[in-house]
Scaffold this motif. Structure first.
Motif, PDB file in Angstrom:
ATOM      1  N   ALA A   6      32.384 -23.107  11.402  1.00  0.00           N
ATOM      2  CA  ALA A   6      33.317 -23.677  10.364  1.00  0.00           C
ATOM      3  C   ALA A   6      33.843 -22.326   9.598  1.00  0.00           C
ATOM      4  N   LEU A   7      35.176 -22.571   9.480  1.00  0.00           N
ATOM      5  CA  LEU A   7      35.920 -21.440   8.630  1.00  0.00           C
ATOM      6  C   LEU A   7      36.256 -22.119   7.078  1.00  0.00           C
ATOM      7  N   SER A   8      35.747 -21.456   6.246  1.00  0.00           N
ATOM      8  CA  SER A   8      35.977 -22.192   4.855  1.00  0.00           C
ATOM      9  C   SER A   8      36.192 -21.191   3.914  1.00  0.00           C
ATOM     10  N   GLY A   9      37.074 -21.601   2.647  1.00  0.00           N
ATOM     11  CA  GLY A   9      37.346 -21.091   1.442  1.00  0.00           C
ATOM     12  C   GLY A   9      35.924 -21.622   0.595  1.00  0.00           C
ATOM     13  N   GLY A  10      36.366 -21.766  -0.736  1.00  0.00           N
ATOM     14  CA  GLY A  10      35.174 -22.118  -1.500  1.00  0.00           C
ATOM     15  C   GLY A  10      35.246 -23.790  -1.669  1.00  0.00           C
ATOM     16  N   ILE A  11      35.320 -24.238  -2.784  1.00  0.00           N
ATOM     17  CA  ILE A  11      35.032 -25.687  -3.109  1.00  0.00           C
ATOM     18  C   ILE A  11      35.311 -26.854  -2.042  1.00  0.00           C
ATOM     19  N   GLY A  12      36.799 -26.768  -1.660  1.00  0.00           N
ATOM     20  CA  GLY A  12      36.988 -27.935  -0.855  1.00  0.00           C
ATOM     21  C   GLY A  12      36.405 -27.702   0.473  1.00  0.00           C
ATOM     22  N   GLY A  13      36.454 -26.596   1.042  1.00  0.00           N
ATOM     23  CA  GLY A  13      35.937 -26.497   2.337  1.00  0.00           C
ATOM     24  C   GLY A  13      34.424 -26.726   2.279  1.00  0.00           C
ATOM     25  N   ALA A  14      33.898 -26.254   1.207  1.00  0.00           N
ATOM     26  CA  ALA A  14      32.142 -26.564   1.139  1.00  0.00           C
ATOM     27  C   ALA A  14      31.851 -27.911   1.223  1.00  0.00           C
ATOM     28  N   LYS A  15      32.768 -28.803   0.901  1.00  0.00           N
ATOM     29  CA  LYS A  15      32.348 -30.333   1.013  1.00  0.00           C
ATOM     30  C   LYS A  15      32.139 -30.559   2.370  1.00  0.00           C
ATOM     31  N   LEU A  16      33.025 -30.245   3.136  1.00  0.00           N
ATOM     32  CA  LEU A  16      32.815 -30.871   4.717  1.00  0.00           C
ATOM     33  C   LEU A  16      31.858 -30.006   5.068  1.00  0.00           C
ATOM     34  N   ALA A  17      31.453 -28.738   4.818  1.00  0.00           N
ATOM     35  CA  ALA A  17      30.373 -27.958   5.236  1.00  0.00           C
ATOM     36  C   ALA A  17      28.983 -28.648   5.144  1.00  0.00           C
ATOM     37  N   VAL A  18      28.819 -29.279   3.712  1.00  0.00           N
ATOM     38  CA  VAL A  18      27.587 -30.087   3.506  1.00  0.00           C
ATOM     39  C   VAL A  18      27.719 -31.271   4.664  1.00  0.00           C
ATOM     40  N   MET A 290      36.808 -36.455  -0.077  1.00  0.00           N
ATOM     41  CA  MET A 290      35.479 -36.590  -0.078  1.00  0.00           C
ATOM     42  C   MET A 290      34.755 -36.411  -1.219  1.00  0.00           C
ATOM     43  N   LYS A 291      34.298 -37.865  -1.836  1.00  0.00           N
ATOM     44  CA  LYS A 291      33.594 -37.913  -3.178  1.00  0.00           C
ATOM     45  C   LYS A 291      32.100 -38.083  -3.355  1.00  0.00           C
ATOM     46  N   THR A 292      31.763 -38.722  -2.352  1.00  0.00           N
ATOM     47  CA  THR A 292      30.334 -38.832  -2.139  1.00  0.00           C
ATOM     48  C   THR A 292      29.649 -38.270  -0.871  1.00  0.00           C
ATOM     49  N   ALA A 293      28.371 -38.207  -0.873  1.00  0.00           N
ATOM     50  CA  ALA A 293      27.753 -37.619   0.233  1.00  0.00           C
ATOM     51  C   ALA A 293      28.115 -38.388   1.264  1.00  0.00           C
ATOM     52  N   ALA A 294      28.137 -39.549   1.523  1.00  0.00           N
ATOM     53  CA  ALA A 294      28.329 -40.474   2.469  1.00  0.00           C
ATOM     54  C   ALA A 294      29.965 -39.912   2.967  1.00  0.00           C
ATOM     55  N   ASP A 295      30.804 -39.839   2.191  1.00  0.00           N
ATOM     56  CA  ASP A 295      32.265 -39.338   2.634  1.00  0.00           C
ATOM     57  C   ASP A 295      32.130 -38.079   3.346  1.00  0.00           C
ATOM     58  N   LYS A 296      31.260 -37.217   2.902  1.00  0.00           N
ATOM     59  CA  LYS A 296      31.385 -35.720   3.486  1.00  0.00           C
ATOM     60  C   LYS A 296      30.748 -36.215   4.969  1.00  0.00           C
ATOM     61  N   GLN A 297      29.669 -36.892   4.939  1.00  0.00           N
ATOM     62  CA  GLN A 297      28.937 -36.972   6.381  1.00  0.00           C
ATOM     63  C   GLN A 297      29.739 -37.731   7.304  1.00  0.00           C
ATOM     64  N   ARG A 298      30.480 -38.616   6.650  1.00  0.00           N
ATOM     65  CA  ARG A 298      31.448 -39.480   7.526  1.00  0.00           C
ATOM     66  C   ARG A 298      32.515 -38.581   8.135  1.00  0.00           C
ATOM     67  N   LEU A 299      33.215 -37.881   7.186  1.00  0.00           N
ATOM     68  CA  LEU A 299      34.216 -37.060   7.765  1.00  0.00           C
ATOM     69  C   LEU A 299      33.618 -36.113   8.915  1.00  0.00           C
ATOM     70  N   ALA A 300      32.502 -35.515   8.451  1.00  0.00           N
ATOM     71  CA  ALA A 300      31.861 -34.415   9.549  1.00  0.00           C
ATOM     72  C   ALA A 300      31.822 -35.260  11.015  1.00  0.00           C
ATOM     73  N   ARG A 301      31.241 -36.415  10.751  1.00  0.00           N
ATOM     74  CA  ARG A 301      30.855 -37.242  12.109  1.00  0.00           C
ATOM     75  C   ARG A 301      32.237 -37.275  12.878  1.00  0.00           C
ATOM     76  N   GLU A 302      33.308 -37.655  12.145  1.00  0.00           N
ATOM     77  CA  GLU A 302      34.711 -38.098  12.646  1.00  0.00           C
ATOM     78  C   GLU A 302      35.103 -36.728  13.293  1.00  0.00           C
ATOM     79  N   VAL A 303      35.325 -35.642  12.570  1.00  0.00           N
ATOM     80  CA  VAL A 303      35.669 -34.421  13.034  1.00  0.00           C
ATOM     81  C   VAL A 303      34.921 -33.970  14.566  1.00  0.00           C
ATOM     82  N   LEU A 304      33.618 -33.947  14.509  1.00  0.00           N
ATOM     83  CA  LEU A 304      32.899 -33.838  15.586  1.00  0.00           C
ATOM     84  C   LEU A 304      33.151 -34.724  16.651  1.00  0.00           C
ATOM     85  N   GLY A 305      33.428 -35.951  16.374  1.00  0.00           N
ATOM     86  CA  GLY A 305      33.748 -37.047  17.359  1.00  0.00           C
ATOM     87  C   GLY A 305      35.098 -36.577  18.296  1.00  0.00           C
ATOM     88  N   PHE A 306      36.113 -36.359  17.213  1.00  0.00           N
ATOM     89  CA  PHE A 306      37.398 -35.870  17.593  1.00  0.00           C
ATOM     90  C   PHE A 306      37.215 -34.461  18.497  1.00  0.00           C
TER      91      PHE A 306
END
Ligand code: FO1
Length: 313
Positions: A6-18, A290-306
């Motif tokens: 993953a390539l990231s900056g700080g706060i926003g990117g770190a949410k998806l990294a989580v 991505m507000k909640t932990a569930a949002d972050k995990q869901r988006l991560a799964r979507e990105v990996l599925g894509f």
């Protein structure tokens, strides 16, 4: 092993990294972090995006601010203020230890990548957090008040000056360390993910480094970018202010164009779906807030599925 780089900056990117860290097997995530925001302050080497990533991935970050440590105390800052010292950039007591130890080790001749890897281990991380380069790259903001270094623009001037352009001093000569070369050539690599960070402030410093462009062009894994815009606005930070000051349309279409020639796929929020016909690469529309932990995990799964859909073509 790296399944995702993953390539990231700080706060926003770190949410998806989580989210990625949670859905991947332990230790299969490598996050390369922007160092264009780094600077020297009070004699200390400060790497804000690296520290935000370390604190966020280890669950130690300040959830309100997004930067710095949770449960922080500010005795050092109070004393600096008492002495009439510089107080525009706030360093908490726990955070200060990181800057002091990093500075000591850099002065002893160690590389930022090795120091960061050790810090990650001490914070209990199994995956890797790697500076985008060990060389000095500095984001300079060209404004109506003159050219400002990044933290003076961002923190001291609260992003108020009008941005006329950006420069990334040192990027043309910067190299990539072996950890990043290894991660990008790992046979188990499934995806390179550009996190929903500010393209001009957080991702451009990578792209201005010739070796990063080469790595992204040569990668066999699909390169997927996630748009940071929801409803034409960034969740936090000056992304859309900068877009308008650079005379760019404030939409995900502009973000996709910024990444043209680099990405294979683009992920965007349903509120931005109307621009899909303008985009020249494959798209995936899914909620990106991505507000909640569930949002972050869901988006991560979507990105990996894509990303997986590229190998099924
Ligand atoms: N951001 C602020 O808005 N004000 C601060 O005083 C500040 C201090 C700070 C200290 C350590 C650190 O790691 C980050 C800090 N940040 C602060 C955040 C930082 O300036 C930005 O979030 C990033 O550089 C942009 O990604």
């Amino acid at each position: 092993m790296t399944q995702v780089l993953a390539l990231s900056g700080g706060i926003g990117g770190a949410k998806l990294a989580v989210g990625l860290q949670h859905v991947l097997p332990p230790g299969e995530l490598t996050v390369a972090v922007n160092t264009g925001d780094d600077f020297e302050h009070l004699g200390l080497a400060i790497s804000p995006d690296i520290d935000t990533m370390l604190y966020t991935l280890s669950g130690l970050s300040n959830p309100e601010l997004g930067w710095g440590r949770g449960n922080e105390s500010w005795n050092f800052m109070a004393e600096i203020e008492r002495l009439g010292g510089e107080n525009w950039f706030r360093l908490g007591d726990k955070d200060l230890a990181v800057h002091i130890e990093r500075t000591r080790r850099l002065n002893a001749g160690e590389k930022l990548s090795g120091i960061t890897a050790d810090f990650a281990r001490h914070f209990g991380l199994l995956g890797r957090v790697v500076p985008m380069t060990n060389d000095l790259v500095r984001t300079m903001v060209i404004t109506d008040e003159g050219t400002l270094d990044f933290q003076h623009y961002f923190v001291a001037r609260r992003c108020e000056p009008v941005v006329k352009g950006l420069a990334y001093a040192g990027a043309a000569d910067a190299q990539l360390g072996p950890l990043l070369q290894e991660a990008s050539q790992d046979p188990s690599l499934q995806a390179i993910v550009i996190c929903p960070s500010n393209p001009w402030l957080s991702i451009a410093p990578f792209l201005e480094i010739p070796a990063w462009r080469e790595l992204l062009h040569e990668a066999t894994a699909p390169v997927i970018a996630v748009s940071p815009l929801v409803n034409g606005q960034a969740v936090k930070g000056p992304t859309t202010k900068i877009m308008s000051e650079l005379q760019l349309e404030q939409s995900s279409a502009t973000i996709a164009r910024f990444y043209e020639g680099i990405i294979d796929g683009f992920v965007l929020d349903p509120s931005e779906a109307h621009i899909v016909p303008e985009i020249s690469v494959a798209t995936h529309v899914t909620p990106t807030l991505m507000k909640t932990a569930a949002d972050k995990q869901r988006l991560a799964r979507e990105v990996l599925g894509f990303a997986r859909s590229f190998s099924n073509l």
